[in-house]
Write an enzyme that holds these catalytic residues in place. Structure first.
Site, PDB file in Angstrom:
ATOM      1  N   PHE A  64       6.037  12.143   3.676  1.00  0.00           N
ATOM      2  CA  PHE A  64       4.907  12.035   2.737  1.00  0.00           C
ATOM      3  C   PHE A  64       3.864  11.149   3.410  1.00  0.00           C
ATOM      4  O   PHE A  64       4.125   9.971   3.669  1.00  0.00           O
ATOM      5  CB  PHE A  64       5.429  11.418   1.435  1.00  0.00           C
ATOM      6  CG  PHE A  64       4.435  11.311   0.325  1.00  0.00           C
ATOM      7  CD1 PHE A  64       4.049  12.443  -0.394  1.00  0.00           C
ATOM      8  CD2 PHE A  64       3.898  10.086  -0.026  1.00  0.00           C
ATOM      9  CE1 PHE A  64       3.152  12.339  -1.445  1.00  0.00           C
ATOM     10  CE2 PHE A  64       3.005   9.967  -1.085  1.00  0.00           C
ATOM     11  CZ  PHE A  64       2.632  11.102  -1.792  1.00  0.00           C
TER      12      PHE A  64
ATOM     13  N   THR B 285      -0.390   6.853   2.780  1.00  0.00           N
ATOM     14  CA  THR B 285      -0.908   5.491   2.981  1.00  0.00           C
ATOM     15  C   THR B 285      -1.691   5.363   4.282  1.00  0.00           C
ATOM     16  O   THR B 285      -1.322   5.939   5.302  1.00  0.00           O
ATOM     17  CB  THR B 285       0.272   4.486   2.986  1.00  0.00           C
ATOM     18  OG1 THR B 285       0.975   4.612   1.745  1.00  0.00           O
ATOM     19  CG2 THR B 285      -0.195   3.056   3.164  1.00  0.00           C
ATOM     20  N   GLU B 286      -2.764   4.601   4.221  1.00  0.00           N
ATOM     21  CA  GLU B 286      -3.580   4.330   5.418  1.00  0.00           C
ATOM     22  C   GLU B 286      -3.708   2.812   5.590  1.00  0.00           C
ATOM     23  O   GLU B 286      -3.473   2.056   4.637  1.00  0.00           O
ATOM     24  CB  GLU B 286      -4.965   4.960   5.260  1.00  0.00           C
ATOM     25  CG  GLU B 286      -4.896   6.470   5.104  1.00  0.00           C
ATOM     26  CD  GLU B 286      -6.255   7.146   5.165  1.00  0.00           C
ATOM     27  OE1 GLU B 286      -7.277   6.463   5.395  1.00  0.00           O
ATOM     28  OE2 GLU B 286      -6.273   8.380   4.989  1.00  0.00           O
TER      29      GLU B 286
ATOM     30  N   ILE C 251       4.724   5.530   7.442  1.00  0.00           N
ATOM     31  CA  ILE C 251       5.185   6.852   7.002  1.00  0.00           C
ATOM     32  C   ILE C 251       6.672   7.041   7.332  1.00  0.00           C
ATOM     33  O   ILE C 251       7.070   7.110   8.494  1.00  0.00           O
ATOM     34  CB  ILE C 251       4.331   7.977   7.626  1.00  0.00           C
ATOM     35  CG1 ILE C 251       2.831   7.726   7.342  1.00  0.00           C
ATOM     36  CG2 ILE C 251       4.773   9.341   7.101  1.00  0.00           C
ATOM     37  CD1 ILE C 251       2.450   7.557   5.872  1.00  0.00           C
TER      38      ILE C 251
ATOM     39  N   ILE D  46      26.678 -15.790  -5.517  1.00  0.00           N
ATOM     40  CA  ILE D  46      28.103 -15.783  -5.884  1.00  0.00           C
ATOM     41  C   ILE D  46      28.982 -15.903  -4.638  1.00  0.00           C
ATOM     42  O   ILE D  46      30.044 -16.523  -4.670  1.00  0.00           O
ATOM     43  CB  ILE D  46      28.437 -14.504  -6.700  1.00  0.00           C
ATOM     44  CG1 ILE D  46      27.812 -14.610  -8.102  1.00  0.00           C
ATOM     45  CG2 ILE D  46      29.949 -14.279  -6.806  1.00  0.00           C
ATOM     46  CD1 ILE D  46      27.913 -13.340  -8.928  1.00  0.00           C
TER      47      ILE D  46
ATOM     48  N   GLU E 273       6.187   3.333  -2.887  1.00  0.00           N
ATOM     49  CA  GLU E 273       5.861   4.299  -3.944  1.00  0.00           C
ATOM     50  C   GLU E 273       5.168   3.630  -5.130  1.00  0.00           C
ATOM     51  O   GLU E 273       5.365   3.998  -6.282  1.00  0.00           O
ATOM     52  CB  GLU E 273       7.122   5.089  -4.339  1.00  0.00           C
ATOM     53  CG  GLU E 273       7.669   5.828  -3.114  1.00  0.00           C
ATOM     54  CD  GLU E 273       8.929   6.625  -3.339  1.00  0.00           C
ATOM     55  OE1 GLU E 273       9.117   7.131  -4.444  1.00  0.00           O
ATOM     56  OE2 GLU E 273       9.732   6.748  -2.390  1.00  0.00           O
TER      57      GLU E 273
ATOM     58  N   THR F 229       3.590  -0.537  -5.849  1.00  0.00           N
ATOM     59  CA  THR F 229       4.182  -1.874  -6.041  1.00  0.00           C
ATOM     60  C   THR F 229       4.465  -2.131  -7.531  1.00  0.00           C
ATOM     61  O   THR F 229       3.993  -1.387  -8.395  1.00  0.00           O
ATOM     62  CB  THR F 229       3.213  -2.958  -5.534  1.00  0.00           C
ATOM     63  OG1 THR F 229       2.002  -2.869  -6.318  1.00  0.00           O
ATOM     64  CG2 THR F 229       2.873  -2.787  -4.054  1.00  0.00           C
ATOM     65  N   SER F 230       5.165  -3.223  -7.795  1.00  0.00           N
ATOM     66  CA  SER F 230       5.417  -3.596  -9.199  1.00  0.00           C
ATOM     67  C   SER F 230       4.096  -3.840  -9.928  1.00  0.00           C
ATOM     68  O   SER F 230       3.957  -3.508 -11.118  1.00  0.00           O
ATOM     69  CB  SER F 230       6.269  -4.871  -9.257  1.00  0.00           C
ATOM     70  OG  SER F 230       7.563  -4.604  -8.800  1.00  0.00           O
TER      71      SER F 230
HETATM   72  C1  LIG Z   1       9.420   0.840   4.431  1.00  0.00           C
HETATM   73  C2  LIG Z   1       8.207   1.501   3.889  1.00  0.00           C
HETATM   74  C3  LIG Z   1       8.161   2.881   3.771  1.00  0.00           C
HETATM   75  C4  LIG Z   1       7.006   3.509   3.320  1.00  0.00           C
HETATM   76  N1  LIG Z   1       6.960   4.870   3.295  1.00  0.00           N
HETATM   77  C5  LIG Z   1       5.790   5.492   2.991  1.00  0.00           C
HETATM   78  C6  LIG Z   1       5.669   6.900   3.119  1.00  0.00           C
HETATM   79  O1  LIG Z   1       6.596   7.606   3.489  1.00  0.00           O
HETATM   80  N2  LIG Z   1       4.468   7.460   2.849  1.00  0.00           N
HETATM   81  C7  LIG Z   1       3.381   6.737   2.457  1.00  0.00           C
HETATM   82  O2  LIG Z   1       2.334   7.323   2.240  1.00  0.00           O
HETATM   83  N3  LIG Z   1       3.476   5.383   2.309  1.00  0.00           N
HETATM   84  C8  LIG Z   1       4.643   4.749   2.588  1.00  0.00           C
HETATM   85  N4  LIG Z   1       4.742   3.381   2.476  1.00  0.00           N
HETATM   86  C9  LIG Z   1       3.585   2.616   2.045  1.00  0.00           C
HETATM   87  C10 LIG Z   1       3.741   2.007   0.651  1.00  0.00           C
HETATM   88  O3  LIG Z   1       3.632   3.005  -0.311  1.00  0.00           O
HETATM   89  C11 LIG Z   1       2.672   0.913   0.526  1.00  0.00           C
HETATM   90  O4  LIG Z   1       3.099  -0.161   1.353  1.00  0.00           O
HETATM   91  C12 LIG Z   1       2.492   0.441  -0.902  1.00  0.00           C
HETATM   92  O5  LIG Z   1       1.906   1.441  -1.688  1.00  0.00           O
HETATM   93  C13 LIG Z   1       1.601  -0.801  -0.985  1.00  0.00           C
HETATM   94  O6  LIG Z   1       0.448  -0.649  -0.209  1.00  0.00           O
HETATM   95  P1  LIG Z   1       0.067  -1.798   0.845  1.00  0.00           P
HETATM   96  O7  LIG Z   1       1.272  -2.114   1.630  1.00  0.00           O
HETATM   97  O8  LIG Z   1      -1.157  -1.381   1.554  1.00  0.00           O
HETATM   98  O9  LIG Z   1      -0.251  -3.077  -0.052  1.00  0.00           O
HETATM   99  P2  LIG Z   1      -1.639  -3.430  -0.774  1.00  0.00           P
HETATM  100  O10 LIG Z   1      -2.124  -2.289  -1.576  1.00  0.00           O
HETATM  101  O11 LIG Z   1      -2.570  -4.018   0.219  1.00  0.00           O
HETATM  102  O12 LIG Z   1      -1.162  -4.562  -1.778  1.00  0.00           O
HETATM  103  C14 LIG Z   1      -0.924  -5.909  -1.365  1.00  0.00           C
HETATM  104  C15 LIG Z   1      -0.564  -6.714  -2.608  1.00  0.00           C
HETATM  105  O13 LIG Z   1      -1.683  -6.705  -3.523  1.00  0.00           O
HETATM  106  C16 LIG Z   1      -1.263  -6.190  -4.771  1.00  0.00           C
HETATM  107  N5  LIG Z   1      -2.365  -5.449  -5.372  1.00  0.00           N
HETATM  108  C17 LIG Z   1      -3.133  -4.487  -4.806  1.00  0.00           C
HETATM  109  N6  LIG Z   1      -4.034  -4.038  -5.684  1.00  0.00           N
HETATM  110  C18 LIG Z   1      -3.829  -4.725  -6.841  1.00  0.00           C
HETATM  111  C19 LIG Z   1      -4.435  -4.689  -8.133  1.00  0.00           C
HETATM  112  N7  LIG Z   1      -5.447  -3.872  -8.441  1.00  0.00           N
HETATM  113  N8  LIG Z   1      -3.959  -5.538  -9.079  1.00  0.00           N
HETATM  114  C20 LIG Z   1      -2.933  -6.380  -8.785  1.00  0.00           C
HETATM  115  N9  LIG Z   1      -2.316  -6.453  -7.584  1.00  0.00           N
HETATM  116  C21 LIG Z   1      -2.769  -5.626  -6.632  1.00  0.00           C
HETATM  117  C22 LIG Z   1      -0.065  -5.299  -4.469  1.00  0.00           C
HETATM  118  O14 LIG Z   1       0.743  -5.087  -5.614  1.00  0.00           O
HETATM  119  C23 LIG Z   1       0.621  -6.109  -3.388  1.00  0.00           C
HETATM  120  O15 LIG Z   1       1.374  -7.133  -3.971  1.00  0.00           O
HETATM  121  C24 LIG Z   1       5.895   2.730   2.906  1.00  0.00           C
HETATM  122  C25 LIG Z   1       5.956   1.336   2.995  1.00  0.00           C
HETATM  123  C26 LIG Z   1       7.072   0.718   3.502  1.00  0.00           C
HETATM  124  C27 LIG Z   1       7.077  -0.763   3.626  1.00  0.00           C
END
Ligand SMILES: Cc1cc2nc3c(=O)[nH]c(=O)nc-3n(C[C@H](O)[C@H](O)[C@H](O)COP(=O)(O)OP(=O)(O)OC[C@H]3O[C@@H](n4cnc5c(N)ncnc54)[C@H](O)[C@@H]3O)c2cc1C
Length: 379
Positions: free
Chosen positions: A123, A126-127, A157, A337, A363, A365-366
């Site tokens: 999938f 992400t960029e 990815i 534990i 997929e 974040t929280s």
């Molecule tokens: C091991 C791994 C596998 C992955 N696999 C895939 C994949 O197969 N395909 C793919 O497309 N992506 C993949 N990802 C990417 C993943 O989906 C993203 O890392 C994730 O969506 C968060 O994006 P980011 O890392 O750019 O964090 P950011 O978006 O930069 O966020 C950084 C922090 O800011 C917070 N934040 C951002 N915006 C807001 C807001 N509006 N309000 C409050 N808090 C906010 C976030 O919650 C986080 O805590 C993968 C990531 C990892 C680590």
């Protein structure tokens, strides 16, 4: 109201548990230590029909419900979270969008391959500058005759280095905002599709994570998934399904924490009695057991809604949020534990603790889940 799994579902669950104990548990530590994606396990899962269990039989699937698939994801994650993650990922982020938006030819080509366990998908959303804010993507797909030409860089990815098909997103019309994003099914080996740097990770080290670069990557127009401009909708739909997989994986991790905590606390003697006799330890275990039930009900409910053809987006976000945070909480308690023995390399709970963290990030974040849930509550 019926909280009971069918006999078939119970049987599949028991069979997967048996399989996991025999083939996965013994190698899960080695998979983690060597950062190795276990192709032999996925081959066996394919032979058992577990990689296509809920796809229609005409595409080589088992025709079961999505609920059943998620039970399999949970049981696999209980033994090895990386394996559970990759199982849920294949159904949620790859199979679900192709089944929902694909043409008959696309389903025949890709779903049949995924169902056999012989094909793997990545999938590709992400960029570097577009994580939570998917709309900030800068990748483009320009229509030139009967082809689209993709340019852009994707990061983090999963499966990129071994995928047969990339479910990739790029703007066909930047000016139209999210309605100008489109989705493509790009076969591996397409010129201009370059797998870049690989990332070493804290957890789920049995999955491979890499950068993907599109450099004048030309794909025929029939690689378009859905219609032009439907890419953002397809991405959100895939993530909704994927989040149920993440929730099921998290539940498997909580179950593994409970298994490990019960076993260890009965064996470990301090002050001349097993630590399980101490109320402090019992309370950790009581909380784990309670959250385990809550987690399982939440993800099964989201999967049930999907099976019923009802909207499941909000239920998936709630399940993902609760299950992942509970997994993070209880992996920490499970290490607690086991004290020093839980902290050192080679202990299962040390691995679970690292593996659990991704469930709060991948997929969506929280915080992203809370945005969705609060948005619905405040509407
Ligand atoms: C091991 C791994 C596998 C992955 N696999 C895939 C994949 O197969 N395909 C793919 O497309 N992506 C993949 N990802 C990417 C993943 O989906 C993203 O890392 C994730 O969506 C968060 O994006 P980011 O890392 O750019 O964090 P950011 O978006 O930069 O966020 C950084 C922090 O800011 C917070 N934040 C951002 N915006 C807001 C807001 N509006 N309000 C409050 N808090 C906010 C976030 O919650 C986080 O805590 C993968 C990531 C990892 C680590």
């Amino acid at each position: 109201m019926n909280f009971k799994l069918s006999e078939e579902q119970e049987l599949i669950r028991a069979n997967v548990r048996e399989f996991a104990l025999k083939y996965i548990e013994p190698v899960a530590g080695e998979i983690d230590a060597n950062s190795r994606q276990p192709a032999e396990i996925f081959e066996k899962l394919g032979e058992l029909g577990m990689m296509g269990i809920s796809y229609p039989t005409e595409y080589g699937g088992g025709g079961a419900e999505f609920v059943t698939t998620m039970l399999v994801t949970e049981e696999l994650a209980r033994a090895c979270p990386s394996t559970g993650f990759l199982h849920g990922y294949s159904f949620g982020l790859i199979g679900h969008p192709i089944m929902t938006f694909g043409t008959e030819e696309q389903k025949q080509k890709w779903i049949t391959g995924l169902a056999s366990g012989k094909m793997i998908g990545a999938f590709t959303l992400t960029e570097p500058g577009a994580g939570t804010d998917v709309s900030a993507a800068t990748s483009t797909a320009e229509k030139k005759g009967d082809h689209y030409v993709l340019n852009g860089t994707k990061t983090f990815i999963t499966n990129a280095s071994i995928a047969d098909v990339f479910v990739a997103f790029a703007y066909t019309d930047r000016a139209a905002g999210t309605k100008g994003m489109s989705c493509f099914l790009i076969p591996k080996g397409t010129p201009g599709l370059i797998v870049g740097q690989h990332f070493e990770k804290m957890g789920i080290r049995g999955s491979q994570t890499s950068e993907v670069v599109f450099k004048d990557c030309a794909v025929p127009a029939d690689c378009l998934l859905g219609k032009e401009g439907e890419g953002f909708k397809i991405a959100m739909s895939a993530l909704d399904a994927g989040r149920i997989g993440m929730a099921a994986m998290s539940t498997g991790i909580i179950q593994a924490c409970l298994d490990e905590s019960v076993r260890y606390s009965k064996e470990r003697v301090q002050f001349r009695k097993p630590i399980a006799a101490q109320q402090a330890i019992q309370w950790f275990i009581a909380d784990m057991s309670t959250d385990l039930d809550a987690a399982r009900f939440l993800y099964l409910y989201a999967a049930f809604l999907k099976d019923q053809g009802q909207p499941f987006s909000l239920a998936a976000s709630k399940a993902k949020l609760f299950c992942s945070e509970a997994a993070a909480r209880h992996t920490s308690k499970a290490v607690q534990i086991q004290g020093g023995y839980g902290y050192v390399k080679g202990s299962k709970v040390e691995r679970l603790y690292r593996d659990a963290k991704i469930t709060e990030i991948g997929e969506g974040t929280s915080e992203a889940q809370r945005m969705i849930i609060a948005g619905a509550a405040l509407r």
